[in-house]
Motif scaffolding. Structure first.
Motif, PDB file in Angstrom:
ATOM      1  N   SER A 112      -2.769   0.555  -9.301  1.00  0.00           N
ATOM      2  CA  SER A 112      -3.465   0.936 -10.532  1.00  0.00           C
ATOM      3  C   SER A 112      -4.070   2.323 -10.524  1.00  0.00           C
ATOM      4  O   SER A 112      -4.320   2.907 -11.588  1.00  0.00           O
ATOM      5  CB  SER A 112      -4.570  -0.086 -10.833  1.00  0.00           C
ATOM      6  OG  SER A 112      -4.015  -1.367 -11.027  1.00  0.00           O
TER       7      SER A 112
ATOM      8  N   THR B   1       0.137  -6.437  -2.628  1.00  0.00           N
ATOM      9  CA  THR B   1      -1.056  -6.400  -3.471  1.00  0.00           C
ATOM     10  C   THR B   1      -1.240  -5.018  -4.078  1.00  0.00           C
ATOM     11  O   THR B   1      -0.626  -4.043  -3.623  1.00  0.00           O
ATOM     12  CB  THR B   1      -2.317  -6.759  -2.651  1.00  0.00           C
ATOM     13  OG1 THR B   1      -3.421  -7.000  -3.522  1.00  0.00           O
ATOM     14  CG2 THR B   1      -2.686  -5.647  -1.671  1.00  0.00           C
ATOM     15  N   ASP B   2      -2.054  -4.957  -5.101  1.00  0.00           N
ATOM     16  CA  ASP B   2      -2.499  -3.691  -5.677  1.00  0.00           C
ATOM     17  C   ASP B   2      -3.532  -3.091  -4.730  1.00  0.00           C
ATOM     18  O   ASP B   2      -4.610  -3.655  -4.520  1.00  0.00           O
ATOM     19  CB  ASP B   2      -3.116  -3.954  -7.061  1.00  0.00           C
ATOM     20  CG  ASP B   2      -3.503  -2.672  -7.801  1.00  0.00           C
ATOM     21  OD1 ASP B   2      -3.609  -1.614  -7.163  1.00  0.00           O
ATOM     22  OD2 ASP B   2      -3.735  -2.765  -9.025  1.00  0.00           O
TER      23      ASP B   2
ATOM     24  N   ASP C 205       6.158  -4.266  -9.030  1.00  0.00           N
ATOM     25  CA  ASP C 205       5.390  -5.493  -8.836  1.00  0.00           C
ATOM     26  C   ASP C 205       5.230  -5.760  -7.342  1.00  0.00           C
ATOM     27  O   ASP C 205       6.234  -5.913  -6.631  1.00  0.00           O
ATOM     28  CB  ASP C 205       6.110  -6.669  -9.498  1.00  0.00           C
ATOM     29  CG  ASP C 205       5.304  -7.961  -9.437  1.00  0.00           C
ATOM     30  OD1 ASP C 205       4.058  -7.873  -9.338  1.00  0.00           O
ATOM     31  OD2 ASP C 205       5.921  -9.034  -9.450  1.00  0.00           O
ATOM     32  N   PRO C 206       3.973  -5.781  -6.860  1.00  0.00           N
ATOM     33  CA  PRO C 206       2.736  -5.555  -7.612  1.00  0.00           C
ATOM     34  C   PRO C 206       2.531  -4.062  -7.902  1.00  0.00           C
ATOM     35  O   PRO C 206       2.979  -3.213  -7.143  1.00  0.00           O
ATOM     36  CB  PRO C 206       1.646  -6.091  -6.683  1.00  0.00           C
ATOM     37  CG  PRO C 206       2.231  -5.923  -5.314  1.00  0.00           C
ATOM     38  CD  PRO C 206       3.705  -6.157  -5.456  1.00  0.00           C
ATOM     39  N   ARG C 207       1.848  -3.789  -9.016  1.00  0.00           N
ATOM     40  CA  ARG C 207       1.585  -2.415  -9.389  1.00  0.00           C
ATOM     41  C   ARG C 207       0.478  -1.841  -8.520  1.00  0.00           C
ATOM     42  O   ARG C 207      -0.261  -2.588  -7.846  1.00  0.00           O
ATOM     43  CB  ARG C 207       1.204  -2.328 -10.872  1.00  0.00           C
ATOM     44  CG  ARG C 207      -0.258  -2.685 -11.150  1.00  0.00           C
ATOM     45  CD  ARG C 207      -0.532  -2.912 -12.617  1.00  0.00           C
ATOM     46  NE  ARG C 207      -0.332  -1.725 -13.424  1.00  0.00           N
ATOM     47  CZ  ARG C 207      -1.309  -0.931 -13.859  1.00  0.00           C
ATOM     48  NH1 ARG C 207      -2.572  -1.191 -13.532  1.00  0.00           N
ATOM     49  NH2 ARG C 207      -1.052   0.101 -14.623  1.00  0.00           N
TER      50      ARG C 207
ATOM     51  N   TYR D 299       8.482   2.238  -4.150  1.00  0.00           N
ATOM     52  CA  TYR D 299       7.152   2.674  -4.569  1.00  0.00           C
ATOM     53  C   TYR D 299       7.201   4.112  -5.091  1.00  0.00           C
ATOM     54  O   TYR D 299       6.665   4.423  -6.164  1.00  0.00           O
ATOM     55  CB  TYR D 299       6.174   2.555  -3.404  1.00  0.00           C
ATOM     56  CG  TYR D 299       4.874   3.289  -3.624  1.00  0.00           C
ATOM     57  CD1 TYR D 299       3.891   2.788  -4.466  1.00  0.00           C
ATOM     58  CD2 TYR D 299       4.643   4.521  -3.005  1.00  0.00           C
ATOM     59  CE1 TYR D 299       2.706   3.481  -4.688  1.00  0.00           C
ATOM     60  CE2 TYR D 299       3.457   5.219  -3.213  1.00  0.00           C
ATOM     61  CZ  TYR D 299       2.506   4.697  -4.054  1.00  0.00           C
ATOM     62  OH  TYR D 299       1.344   5.393  -4.273  1.00  0.00           O
TER      63      TYR D 299
END
Length: 484
Positions: free
Chosen positions: A397, A293-294, A393-395, A370
């Motif tokens: 933010s 998840t972000d 993915d996932p980024r 990452y």
């Protein structure tokens, strides 16, 4: 007057029930409070909460208060025509439309309008309020807090109730509602030490949700509910009987029975609310050593619930936040760590993986991918900095900086069940509504038992909801005591 006859019978001794009791007693009513817990543990979950209040001053709710509640109270995927009907004022709508919506706009409006007067009422009992530091290192909305948290609210209200002569029946459980042939609620059947008794009077149900009832959790949320735990020991007393007994006599259900207010906590800790809000500054990995998840889609106060729900979805309902030494440079970073357990630490990612039981190669690969996706930029930990990963993915933010500086820390995180969303519907006077949208005579509800939310929680409104509608319920019940 007989010992079992009252003007108002209140089930629950949290802030909602105590507000109802005090309000009714101030109007001259004879009131009894029924509490499952012993006296020293009275207050339910209210005692253990910080009691954040979504208010920009002592007299005003936040600018987004009504809008956010309305959005989180809307039925998902409602037909456009029905949605338009539900959005109309209650006085213009058919009763069945009121019953189908989660939260009546007029109820939300009354909630907002009475928040300030309720705070003033509590200040009259000696409760002090201030904008104190919170556990949220970044936030989008102000939070007013009672000095001393929920415990201060419980003690002030209980002291006022005792001063006014309110009776308390501790270690006593509510069993069912007494109803006459006309459908009016005339009392509450309770049980203590194996013996049943009927307490006569109008009834306020303020006995919480069902986070302490494994059977109801499994029925409404499914088998994964075994990975949830109440946020504090007060939650174990909330077993859903108030909801069940109201539904049994025809009350309308409201809120999302399949959901709950999620908060990230350390499963190693046994203290109340051992929250871990530091995760936006690291990466979250599951038992496979992979991100899912972000971690930082926005300010932590506005996004922690959605992130915590993603943690709950992982295998065995657990994840770890992996951090490097950089997070310890954040001013007051310990505010984001309520847990009493130390971090798991290592000077290498491999050593950290071994210490927390994750696949070493998988975690090393996750960290490397990452780190490679992080880009140069100014890291601003106390505000949204837009420092995002590229091509990942996932980024992530915000606050996306490499995990490269030892020592490396990890905290395990699971989802706590702060309270369940499903409950009963009320009107502006806190009267419980039936399936046709009409008030059930003699029956009120306040607090968590009032079904309000779908999908996610409108932060810092639960305690305030209990205080406001408890106060309204007690006053209205006394005003109508001669209508029977």
């Amino acid at each position: 007057m007989a010992d079992d006859v009252f003007d108002l019978v209140v089930a629950g001794c949290g802030v909602a029930g105590l507000s109802a009791a005090v309000s009714a007693a101030e109007a001259g009513g004879r009131v009894v409070v029924v509490e499952r817990a012993p006296r020293e543990e009275r207050g339910g979950q209210s005692r253990y909460t910080e009691a954040y209040l979504r208010m920009k001053s002592e007299s005003e709710v936040t600018d987004d208060f009504e809008t956010h509640l309305a959005e989180n109270g809307a039925l998902p995927y409602a037909e456009p025509a029905l949605a338009m009907e539900l959005a109309r004022p209650a006085r213009d709508r058919a009763g069945h439309a009121r019953a189908l919506s989660s939260v009546d706009p007029d109820v939300v409006g009354e909630f907002a309008a009475q928040a300030g007067p309720t705070i003033a009422w509590l200040k009259g009992m000696g409760v002090r309020f201030d904008f104190l530091p919170t556990q949220f290192l970044t936030k989008s909305q102000p939070r007013l807090l009672p000095v001393g948290g929920g415990a201060a609210l419980v003690e002030a209200l209980a002291a006022r109730a005792e001063q006014l002569g309110v009776a308390f029946r501790y270690e006593t459980s509510a069993q069912r509602l007494a109803v006459d042939e006309d459908g009016r609620v005339t009392g509450l059947v309770v049980r203590r030490a194996g013996r049943a008794q009927t307490l006569r009077g109008a009834v306020v149900l303020a006995c919480g949700g069902f986070e302490g009832n494994p059977e109801m959790l499994s029925r409404y949320m499914g088998p994964r509910s075994v990975f949830l735990r109440p946020i504090c020991k007060g939650g174990h007393f909330n077993r859903g009987e108030g909801i069940q007994m109201a539904l049994e006599i025809g009350a309308a259900g409201g809120g999302d029975f399949g959901s709950y207010h999620a908060e990230p906590v350390d499963p190693r800790s046994s203290i109340a609310e051992p929250s871990v809000f530091i995760f936006p500054y690291g990466i979250l990995v599951n038992k496979d050593g992979r991100r899912f998840t972000d971690e930082a889609p926005g300010t932590v106060d506005a996004t922690y619930e959605s992130v915590t729900r993603r943690i709950f979805e992982q295998r065995d309902g657990i994840a770890w936040v992996v951090l490097d030494a950089r997070h310890q440079a954040i001013p007051n970073y310990r505010l984001g760590l309520r847990t009493d357990q130390p971090p798991i630490a290592s000077d290498s990612i491999g050593g950290l993986a071994r210490a927390i039981g994750l696949p070493e190669a998988a975690l090393a690969r996750t960290v490397a991918e990452y780190n490679a996706a992080c880009v140069a930029g100014e890291w601003k930990p106390l505000q949204l900095d837009g420092l995002a990963t590229q091509g990942l993915d996932p980024r992530k933010s915000n606050w996306a900086v490499p995990i490269a500086e030892p020592p490396f820390h990890a905290y395990p995180i699971i989802s706590a069940n702060v309270f369940t969303f499903g409950g009963v519907k009320i009107d502006q006077q806190a009267r419980v509504l039936d399936g046709g949208g009409d008030p059930i005579p003699g029956l009120y509800a306040a607090g968590e038992i009032v079904g309000t939310y779908y999908g996610t929680y409108t932060g810092a409104t639960s305690v305030l909801k209990g205080l406001v509608f408890g106060r309204i319920a007690g006053a209205d019940a006394l005003a109508r005591r001669n209508d029977a």
